[in-house]
Design a protein around this motif. Sequence first.
Motif, PDB file in Angstrom:
ATOM      1  N   GLU A 137       0.835  -1.199   0.000  1.00  0.00           N
ATOM      2  CA  GLU A 137       0.000   0.000   0.000  1.00  0.00           C
ATOM      3  C   GLU A 137       0.874   1.256   0.000  1.00  0.00           C
ATOM      4  O   GLU A 137       0.559   2.244  -0.670  1.00  0.00           O
ATOM      5  CB  GLU A 137      -0.927  -0.008   1.213  1.00  0.00           C
ATOM      6  N   GLN A 138       1.960   1.227   0.750  1.00  0.00           N
ATOM      7  CA  GLN A 138       2.891   2.353   0.748  1.00  0.00           C
ATOM      8  C   GLN A 138       3.469   2.577  -0.652  1.00  0.00           C
ATOM      9  O   GLN A 138       3.547   3.713  -1.126  1.00  0.00           O
ATOM     10  CB  GLN A 138       4.016   2.105   1.749  1.00  0.00           C
ATOM     11  N   ILE A 139       3.843   1.511  -1.301  1.00  0.00           N
ATOM     12  CA  ILE A 139       4.396   1.615  -2.652  1.00  0.00           C
ATOM     13  C   ILE A 139       3.353   2.144  -3.622  1.00  0.00           C
ATOM     14  O   ILE A 139       3.654   2.974  -4.498  1.00  0.00           O
ATOM     15  CB  ILE A 139       4.945   0.247  -3.113  1.00  0.00           C
ATOM     16  N   ARG A 140       2.120   1.689  -3.467  1.00  0.00           N
ATOM     17  CA  ARG A 140       1.032   2.182  -4.331  1.00  0.00           C
ATOM     18  C   ARG A 140       0.883   3.692  -4.194  1.00  0.00           C
ATOM     19  O   ARG A 140       0.722   4.409  -5.186  1.00  0.00           O
ATOM     20  CB  ARG A 140      -0.287   1.483  -3.981  1.00  0.00           C
ATOM     21  N   LYS A 141       0.927   4.194  -2.951  1.00  0.00           N
ATOM     22  CA  LYS A 141       0.811   5.627  -2.721  1.00  0.00           C
ATOM     23  C   LYS A 141       1.979   6.390  -3.349  1.00  0.00           C
ATOM     24  O   LYS A 141       1.795   7.465  -3.929  1.00  0.00           O
ATOM     25  CB  LYS A 141       0.754   5.914  -1.216  1.00  0.00           C
TER      26      LYS A 141
END
Length: 330
Positions: A137-141
């Motif tokens: 999720e961090q990478i997606r953001k």
Amino acid sequence: MELNFELKTLLLKETFSIAYGNYDKREALLVELSHQNTKGYGECVAIDYYQIDLKNFTFRLKEIQSILEKQPVVHPKDFFHFLSGLNLHPFLMSALDCAYWDLFGKLENKSFIELNSLPSENLIESSITISVGNVEEQIRKIEKSKWNKFKVKCKGLDKHNVDRLLQLDRNLALDSNASFTEEDCRWLQENNEVQKFSYLEQPRPIDQYKILKKKGFANWMADEDCQDINSLEELIPYYKSVNIKLMKCGGLTPALEMIRKAKEQGYKIMIGCMTESTVGISAGCLLAGLTDFADLDGATLISNDYASGNFVENGRVILSEKLGLGIELK
């Protein structure tokens, strides 16, 4: 001179998760100093891990209000000398110091940049904070964002997550908010790949930094360990970089001196922030020309900003060029 103050609530656009906890709002104290129909603004916020109680600050302001309002309009450095004799918490002193610089500049028809002959072009870009969460999720953001620099929050060290982040071709920093173990720190500073992170911020709890090696691969950056100018000397063997925040050190006046001394001692410097409105961020933006890193995303994280002034847009620090600190309330 007249003093007014008001408690405010800053609402976050989404839950802000760090090692210390999860937050949907921050309480703020807005300070106004006025003279001859001209108003200057400063701000401090309630941070639980700093044990800040804004109601106590309002009581203190009431105690000193009469003596403060009797003060003549003098140079801000002289006003700060006066504040230094009042035994104020640095957060509260910062709000007053910034409000006075804003007022003084407006009265003198000059900006803070002009008053201090500071650089105002080619400013370092700010990072935006990515909350603690699932690494995917961090990478997606990160991949979805228009910003170029990112400070990724973590709670403890997950080597798989570090590897995933290092695979990204992005400008990343890591901030554990004091949640790394000594073993974690050894692994990080001995890992050649870790130098791809622009910095690793506050790895250990306060005063537990002696495991850190300045000559390792990690660019260790002190945050909570570096409260004011008196912290710098002791930290030299351990940290390459320091995060200077106005509220920690007591305002713009001591921050200027702290930056000067930190440079003399060979530190890389970041101008940082808490979760703040544009009142607080406007002050921090003015120092971006003096630093190597900037973390000034505080106002972009809130949904009810009550001021305009200097700001950050997709990482770019934009100065209003208005008088004082450039702050106006909406």
